[in-house]
Scaffold this motif. Structure first.
Motif, mmCIF file in Angstrom:
data_model
loop_
_atom_site.group_PDB
_atom_site.id
_atom_site.type_symbol
_atom_site.label_atom_id
_atom_site.label_comp_id
_atom_site.label_asym_id
_atom_site.label_seq_id
_atom_site.Cartn_x
_atom_site.Cartn_y
_atom_site.Cartn_z
ATOM 1 N N ALA A 56 0.831 -1.206 0.000
ATOM 2 C CA ALA A 56 0.000 0.000 0.000
ATOM 3 C C ALA A 56 0.867 1.259 0.000
ATOM 4 O O ALA A 56 0.565 2.233 0.687
ATOM 5 N N LEU A 57 1.944 1.236 -0.773
ATOM 6 C CA LEU A 57 2.793 2.416 -0.881
ATOM 7 C C LEU A 57 2.007 3.532 -1.567
ATOM 8 O O LEU A 57 1.098 3.258 -2.355
ATOM 9 N N PRO A 58 2.320 4.792 -1.290
ATOM 10 C CA PRO A 58 1.528 5.878 -1.877
ATOM 11 C C PRO A 58 1.601 5.865 -3.404
ATOM 12 O O PRO A 58 2.648 5.566 -3.983
ATOM 13 N N THR A 59 0.498 6.202 -4.032
ATOM 14 C CA THR A 59 0.463 6.219 -5.496
ATOM 15 C C THR A 59 1.406 7.284 -6.039
ATOM 16 O O THR A 59 1.863 7.178 -7.169
ATOM 17 N N GLU A 60 1.716 8.304 -5.221
ATOM 18 C CA GLU A 60 2.621 9.373 -5.652
ATOM 19 C C GLU A 60 4.088 8.965 -5.598
ATOM 20 O O GLU A 60 4.956 9.742 -5.980
ATOM 21 N N LEU A 61 4.380 7.755 -5.113
ATOM 22 C CA LEU A 61 5.763 7.279 -5.055
ATOM 23 C C LEU A 61 6.217 6.905 -6.467
ATOM 24 O O LEU A 61 5.555 6.128 -7.151
ATOM 25 N N GLY A 62 7.334 7.460 -6.886
ATOM 26 C CA GLY A 62 7.817 7.227 -8.241
ATOM 27 C C GLY A 62 8.332 5.813 -8.466
ATOM 28 O O GLY A 62 8.680 5.098 -7.513
ATOM 29 N N PRO A 63 8.401 5.383 -9.726
ATOM 30 C CA PRO A 63 8.859 4.027 -10.040
ATOM 31 C C PRO A 63 10.291 3.752 -9.600
ATOM 32 O O PRO A 63 10.614 2.638 -9.195
ATOM 33 N N ASP A 64 11.164 4.758 -9.656
ATOM 34 C CA ASP A 64 12.545 4.549 -9.235
ATOM 35 C C ASP A 64 12.611 4.241 -7.737
ATOM 36 O O ASP A 64 13.323 3.327 -7.322
ATOM 37 N N GLN A 65 11.867 4.981 -6.936
ATOM 38 C CA GLN A 65 11.845 4.742 -5.499
ATOM 39 C C GLN A 65 11.234 3.369 -5.190
ATOM 40 O O GLN A 65 11.701 2.658 -4.304
ATOM 41 N N ARG A 66 10.229 2.963 -5.949
ATOM 42 C CA ARG A 66 9.637 1.627 -5.769
ATOM 43 C C ARG A 66 10.674 0.535 -6.049
ATOM 44 O O ARG A 66 10.757 -0.441 -5.318
ATOM 45 N N ARG A 67 11.459 0.722 -7.113
ATOM 46 C CA ARG A 67 12.496 -0.269 -7.446
ATOM 47 C C ARG A 67 13.562 -0.347 -6.353
ATOM 48 O O ARG A 67 14.040 -1.430 -6.020
ATOM 49 N N ILE A 68 13.935 0.811 -5.793
ATOM 50 C CA ILE A 68 14.916 0.819 -4.703
ATOM 51 C C ILE A 68 14.381 0.016 -3.523
ATOM 52 O O ILE A 68 15.088 -0.818 -2.950
ATOM 53 N N ILE A 69 13.131 0.235 -3.163
ATOM 54 C CA ILE A 69 12.521 -0.473 -2.028
ATOM 55 C C ILE A 69 12.484 -1.971 -2.301
ATOM 56 O O ILE A 69 12.894 -2.781 -1.463
ATOM 57 N N GLU A 70 12.006 -2.353 -3.466
ATOM 58 C CA GLU A 70 11.934 -3.777 -3.820
ATOM 59 C C GLU A 70 13.310 -4.421 -3.800
ATOM 60 O O GLU A 70 13.493 -5.501 -3.248
ATOM 61 N N ARG A 71 14.262 -3.766 -4.398
ATOM 62 C CA ARG A 71 15.611 -4.331 -4.479
ATOM 63 C C ARG A 71 16.241 -4.484 -3.091
ATOM 64 O O ARG A 71 16.864 -5.501 -2.797
ATOM 65 N N ALA A 72 16.073 -3.489 -2.251
ATOM 66 C CA ALA A 72 16.662 -3.551 -0.904
ATOM 67 C C ALA A 72 15.996 -4.629 -0.047
ATOM 68 O O ALA A 72 16.681 -5.360 0.668
ATOM 69 N N LEU A 73 14.686 -4.744 -0.133
ATOM 70 C CA LEU A 73 13.975 -5.687 0.741
ATOM 71 C C LEU A 73 13.952 -7.109 0.206
ATOM 72 O O LEU A 73 13.912 -8.061 0.979
ATOM 73 N N ASP A 74 13.977 -7.236 -1.095
ATOM 74 C CA ASP A 74 13.964 -8.584 -1.676
ATOM 75 C C ASP A 74 15.358 -9.136 -1.873
ATOM 76 O O ASP A 74 15.520 -10.279 -2.286
ATOM 77 N N GLY A 75 16.384 -8.301 -1.653
ATOM 78 C CA GLY A 75 17.749 -8.740 -1.831
ATOM 79 C C GLY A 75 18.079 -9.047 -3.267
ATOM 80 O O GLY A 75 18.988 -9.811 -3.562
ATOM 81 N N SER A 76 17.352 -8.418 -4.173
ATOM 82 C CA SER A 76 17.549 -8.682 -5.593
ATOM 83 C C SER A 76 18.952 -8.288 -6.025
ATOM 84 O O SER A 76 19.445 -7.234 -5.676
ATOM 85 N N ALA A 77 19.567 -9.141 -6.772
ATOM 86 C CA ALA A 77 20.937 -8.876 -7.249
ATOM 87 C C ALA A 77 20.954 -8.435 -8.701
ATOM 88 O O ALA A 77 21.981 -8.441 -9.330
ATOM 89 N N HIS A 78 19.772 -8.055 -9.251
ATOM 90 C CA HIS A 78 19.774 -7.647 -10.664
ATOM 91 C C HIS A 78 20.559 -6.367 -10.857
ATOM 92 O O HIS A 78 20.802 -5.613 -9.927
ATOM 93 N N ALA A 79 20.938 -6.133 -12.091
ATOM 94 C CA ALA A 79 21.760 -4.963 -12.421
ATOM 95 C C ALA A 79 20.975 -3.688 -12.131
ATOM 96 O O ALA A 79 19.752 -3.663 -12.226
ATOM 97 N N PRO A 80 21.673 -2.594 -11.793
ATOM 98 C CA PRO A 80 21.010 -1.334 -11.533
ATOM 99 C C PRO A 80 20.275 -0.833 -12.748
ATOM 100 O O PRO A 80 20.644 -1.127 -13.868
ATOM 101 N N ASP A 81 19.242 -0.042 -12.486
ATOM 102 C CA ASP A 81 18.438 0.514 -13.577
ATOM 103 C C ASP A 81 19.134 1.669 -14.234
ATOM 104 O O ASP A 81 19.882 2.365 -13.683
#
Length: 160
Positions: free
Chosen positions: A135-160
């Motif tokens: 339920a993150l705010p709809t005003e949160l940008g896609p880049d910030q969403r990717r940072i959150i997902e990557r940090a919490l999921d431990g994703s090792a994919h290449a940076p955007d």
């Protein structure tokens, strides 16, 4: 021959001249430390930033001061912006941004939700709020969403 001569000249030059040469030839970046902070219930802390242009919701963080270590900068920013301390901070990932020329160091952190008090507003931040991950705010940008997902999921994919 030219390469060997240049190498000899470079090695023979005083340290200050070599440092100046590197300063002229190499790109310069600002460095920031940011944090994806979870509370005991898995909610994510986001700030509504006063000076951020466009999408103003985002993760906490800020610029490193000269000689400051990234984790120290992060902890300083949190004290300044919301008067709080994280319990634990661990390196999540780092990335570079071409525009602006910036290196971002992202940490994954834990904090008790109660540590955000009424002093949750500062000169730079006008709101600090906990959000459920789904339920993150709809005003949160896609880049910030990717940072959150990557940090919490431990994703090792290449940076955007």
């Amino acid at each position: 021959m030219k390469r060997r001569l240049f190498g000899w000249l470079w090695r023979s030059a005083p340290k200050g001249v070599r440092r100046w040469g590197v300063w002229l030839a190499e790109p310069r970046f600002t460095v920031t430390a940011g944090a994806v902070i979870e509370d005991e219930g898995g909610r994510v802390l986001l700030f509504h930033h006063v000076f951020r242009k466009g999408v103003r919701w985002g993760i906490p963080g800020g610029f490193l001061a000269k000689g400051e270590q990234p984790e120290e900068a992060l902890r300083r920013e949190l004290r300044e912006e919301v008067g709080a301390e994280v319990e634990r901070a661990e390196f999540a990932f780092a990335r570079t941004l071409a525009r602006p020329h910036q290196v971002e160091i992202i940490f994954r952190c834990r904090m008790r939700a109660a540590s955000i008090t009424a002093r949750s507003e500062s000169f730079e931040v006008d709101k600090a709020k906990w959000f459920e991950r789904d339920a993150l705010p709809t005003e949160l940008g896609p880049d910030q969403r990717r940072i959150i997902e990557r940090a919490l999921d431990g994703s090792a994919h290449a940076p955007d």
